[in-house]
Motif scaffolding. Structure first.
Motif, PDB file in Angstrom:
ATOM      1  N   TRP A   1       0.827  -1.203   0.000  1.00 14.04           N
ATOM      2  CA  TRP A   1       0.000   0.000   0.000  1.00 14.04           C
ATOM      3  C   TRP A   1       0.864   1.257   0.000  1.00 14.04           C
ATOM      4  CZ3 TRP A   1      -1.261   4.482   2.424  1.00 14.04           C
ATOM      5  CH2 TRP A   1      -2.535   5.011   2.195  1.00 14.04           C
ATOM      6  N   TRP A   2       1.835   1.333   0.951  1.00 13.21           N
ATOM      7  CA  TRP A   2       2.667   2.529   1.089  1.00 13.21           C
ATOM      8  C   TRP A   2       3.646   2.714  -0.054  1.00 13.21           C
ATOM      9  CZ3 TRP A   2       1.496   6.422   3.967  1.00 13.21           C
ATOM     10  CH2 TRP A   2       0.801   6.245   5.158  1.00 13.21           C
ATOM     11  N   ASN A   3       4.268   1.625  -0.499  1.00 19.32           N
ATOM     12  CA  ASN A   3       5.369   1.748  -1.455  1.00 19.32           C
ATOM     13  C   ASN A   3       4.992   1.556  -2.923  1.00 19.32           C
ATOM     14  OD1 ASN A   3       7.209   2.189   0.670  1.00 19.32           O
ATOM     15  ND2 ASN A   3       7.344  -0.010   1.017  1.00 19.32           N
ATOM     16  N   HIS A   4       3.827   0.972  -3.188  1.00 17.34           N
ATOM     17  CA  HIS A   4       3.497   0.684  -4.583  1.00 17.34           C
ATOM     18  C   HIS A   4       2.161   1.271  -5.036  1.00 17.34           C
ATOM     19  CE1 HIS A   4       6.941  -1.967  -4.988  1.00 17.34           C
ATOM     20  NE2 HIS A   4       6.621  -2.447  -3.805  1.00 17.34           N
ATOM     21  N   LEU A   5       1.113   1.181  -4.210  1.00 16.97           N
ATOM     22  CA  LEU A   5      -0.208   1.643  -4.642  1.00 16.97           C
ATOM     23  C   LEU A   5      -0.427   3.135  -4.426  1.00 16.97           C
ATOM     24  CD1 LEU A   5      -2.537  -1.280  -3.460  1.00 16.97           C
ATOM     25  CD2 LEU A   5      -1.761  -0.760  -5.778  1.00 16.97           C
ATOM     26  N   SER A   6      -0.283   3.576  -3.187  1.00 19.04           N
ATOM     27  CA  SER A   6      -0.606   4.977  -2.900  1.00 19.04           C
ATOM     28  C   SER A   6       0.300   5.985  -3.621  1.00 19.04           C
ATOM     29  CB  SER A   6      -0.624   5.237  -1.398  1.00 19.04           C
ATOM     30  OG  SER A   6       0.616   4.970  -0.815  1.00 19.04           O
ATOM     31  N   PRO A   7       1.570   5.652  -3.930  1.00 15.80           N
ATOM     32  CA  PRO A   7       2.386   6.643  -4.648  1.00 15.80           C
ATOM     33  C   PRO A   7       2.069   6.786  -6.147  1.00 15.80           C
ATOM     34  CG  PRO A   7       3.788   5.091  -3.442  1.00 15.80           C
ATOM     35  CD  PRO A   7       2.408   4.557  -3.425  1.00 15.80           C
ATOM     36  N   ILE A   8       1.223   5.925  -6.697  1.00 20.16           N
ATOM     37  CA  ILE A   8       0.943   6.012  -8.134  1.00 20.16           C
ATOM     38  C   ILE A   8       0.258   7.344  -8.424  1.00 20.16           C
ATOM     39  CG2 ILE A   8      -0.267   4.998 -10.097  1.00 20.16           C
ATOM     40  CD1 ILE A   8      -0.161   2.291  -8.614  1.00 20.16           C
ATOM     41  N   GLU A   9       0.780   8.033  -9.398  1.00 21.83           N
ATOM     42  CA  GLU A   9       0.232   9.338  -9.776  1.00 21.83           C
ATOM     43  C   GLU A   9      -1.253   9.213 -10.106  1.00 21.83           C
ATOM     44  OE1 GLU A   9       0.822  12.782 -13.189  1.00 21.83           O
ATOM     45  OE2 GLU A   9       2.054  10.987 -13.240  1.00 21.83           O
ATOM     46  N   GLY A  10      -2.045  10.083  -9.507  1.00 25.26           N
ATOM     47  CA  GLY A  10      -3.470  10.103  -9.788  1.00 25.26           C
ATOM     48  C   GLY A  10      -4.328   9.344  -8.800  1.00 25.26           C
ATOM     49  N   VAL A  11      -3.715   8.563  -7.918  1.00 23.35           N
ATOM     50  CA  VAL A  11      -4.500   7.838  -6.918  1.00 23.35           C
ATOM     51  C   VAL A  11      -4.956   8.829  -5.852  1.00 23.35           C
ATOM     52  CG1 VAL A  11      -4.421   6.098  -5.080  1.00 23.35           C
ATOM     53  CG2 VAL A  11      -3.426   5.592  -7.313  1.00 23.35           C
ATOM     54  N   GLN A  12      -6.248   8.930  -5.659  1.00 23.47           N
ATOM     55  CA  GLN A  12      -6.803   9.839  -4.663  1.00 23.47           C
ATOM     56  C   GLN A  12      -7.099   9.115  -3.362  1.00 23.47           C
ATOM     57  OE1 GLN A  12     -10.241  12.042  -5.955  1.00 23.47           O
ATOM     58  NE2 GLN A  12     -11.005  12.277  -3.881  1.00 23.47           N
ATOM     59  N   GLU A  13      -7.638   7.896  -3.472  1.00 21.32           N
ATOM     60  CA  GLU A  13      -8.105   7.209  -2.272  1.00 21.32           C
ATOM     61  C   GLU A  13      -8.089   5.705  -2.522  1.00 21.32           C
ATOM     62  OE1 GLU A  13     -12.451   7.021  -0.166  1.00 21.32           O
ATOM     63  OE2 GLU A  13     -11.754   8.988  -0.858  1.00 21.32           O
ATOM     64  N   ILE A  14      -7.718   4.944  -1.492  1.00 19.28           N
ATOM     65  CA  ILE A  14      -7.770   3.487  -1.553  1.00 19.28           C
ATOM     66  C   ILE A  14      -8.490   3.000  -0.300  1.00 19.28           C
ATOM     67  CG2 ILE A  14      -6.462   1.324  -1.648  1.00 19.28           C
ATOM     68  CD1 ILE A  14      -4.093   2.974  -2.757  1.00 19.28           C
ATOM     69  N   ASN A  15      -9.581   2.295  -0.488  1.00 17.61           N
ATOM     70  CA  ASN A  15     -10.299   1.674   0.620  1.00 17.61           C
ATOM     71  C   ASN A  15     -10.156   0.169   0.478  1.00 17.61           C
ATOM     72  OD1 ASN A  15     -11.493   3.972   1.986  1.00 17.61           O
ATOM     73  ND2 ASN A  15     -12.621   4.260   0.075  1.00 17.61           N
ATOM     74  N   SER A  16      -9.675  -0.467   1.526  1.00 21.21           N
ATOM     75  CA  SER A  16      -9.399  -1.897   1.478  1.00 21.21           C
ATOM     76  C   SER A  16     -10.349  -2.671   2.372  1.00 21.21           C
ATOM     77  CB  SER A  16      -7.961  -2.171   1.924  1.00 21.21           C
ATOM     78  OG  SER A  16      -7.063  -1.419   1.151  1.00 21.21           O
ATOM     79  N   THR A  17     -10.696  -3.864   1.906  1.00 18.11           N
ATOM     80  CA  THR A  17     -11.543  -4.775   2.654  1.00 18.11           C
ATOM     81  C   THR A  17     -10.857  -6.126   2.683  1.00 18.11           C
ATOM     82  OG1 THR A  17     -13.502  -3.629   1.802  1.00 18.11           O
ATOM     83  CG2 THR A  17     -13.843  -5.810   2.767  1.00 18.11           C
ATOM     84  N   ILE A  18     -10.761  -6.704   3.879  1.00 19.59           N
ATOM     85  CA  ILE A  18     -10.132  -8.018   4.020  1.00 19.59           C
ATOM     86  C   ILE A  18     -11.217  -9.081   3.982  1.00 19.59           C
ATOM     87  CG2 ILE A  18      -8.836  -9.545   5.564  1.00 19.59           C
ATOM     88  CD1 ILE A  18      -7.445  -7.059   6.643  1.00 19.59           C
ATOM     89  N   ALA A  19     -11.005 -10.109   3.165  1.00 18.36           N
ATOM     90  CA  ALA A  19     -11.924 -11.240   3.115  1.00 18.36           C
ATOM     91  C   ALA A  19     -11.659 -12.138   4.318  1.00 18.36           C
ATOM     92  CB  ALA A  19     -11.731 -12.023   1.821  1.00 18.36           C
ATOM     93  N   MET A  20     -12.715 -12.473   5.050  1.00 19.06           N
ATOM     94  CA  MET A  20     -12.556 -13.346   6.216  1.00 19.06           C
ATOM     95  C   MET A  20     -12.652 -14.819   5.813  1.00 19.06           C
ATOM     96  SD  MET A  20     -14.454 -11.206   9.267  1.00 19.06           S
ATOM     97  CE  MET A  20     -15.920 -12.130   9.102  1.00 19.06           C
TER      98      MET A  20
END
Length: 149
Positions: free
Chosen positions: A119-138
């Motif tokens: 999340w910190w090093n690969h997804l959130s730094p991508i240009e244009g990403v405003q928000e990421i909401n994650s859900t864990i499958a139980m």
């Protein structure tokens, strides 16, 4: 596609290692007819590839997450996002969506710490990403690759 093609495809969806002889026996056709049909289905792209399906827990990937990604804008930044996520092996599926979010990602990781790093090093730094909401499958209630033919 006709009824014979559908029978072949249903058998291959259950077991892609089934031999042409076994398929021919099960559908009541000759080996050569069956082989030609399978080749045509592959050539036409109906059969994309034959793979081994792995049990994620048995290979140390204990967490399945779904990430909803909202972009700041559309247009030129989307291809960059798509290009980046295609190279992240933990992202096993990606869909563009209509509605409140732009992408749905299915992610498999060893543990929450691995997802946090992703999340910190690969997804959130991508240009244009405003928000990421994650859900864990139980619990995985249903998982199939079989299409209803």
């Amino acid at each position: 596609m006709d009824a014979l093609d559908i029978k072949i495809l249903n058998l291959l969806q259950d077991d892609a290692l089934m031999t042409v002889v076994e398929i021919a026996d099960k559908i009541g056709s000759s080996k050569s007819v069956c082989w030609r049909r399978i080749q045509r289905l592959q050539d036409d792209g109906v059969i994309k590839k034959r793979v081994a399906l792995l049990e994620h827990n048995k290979v140390g990937l204990d967490i399945i997450l779904f990430a909803h990604v909202k972009m700041t804008a559309h247009g030129r930044k989307l291809p960059k996002f798509i290009e980046v996520i295609k190279d992240i092996p933990q992202i096993v599926e990606c869909y563009t969506l209509m509605g409140n979010v732009d992408f749905l990602l299915k992610i498999v990781v060893e543990d929450i710490q691995q997802y946090e790093e992703l999340w910190w090093n690969h997804l959130s730094p991508i240009e244009g990403v405003q928000e990421i909401n994650s859900t864990i499958a139980m619990t995985e209630v249903k998982h199939t690759t079989r299409l209803p033919l």
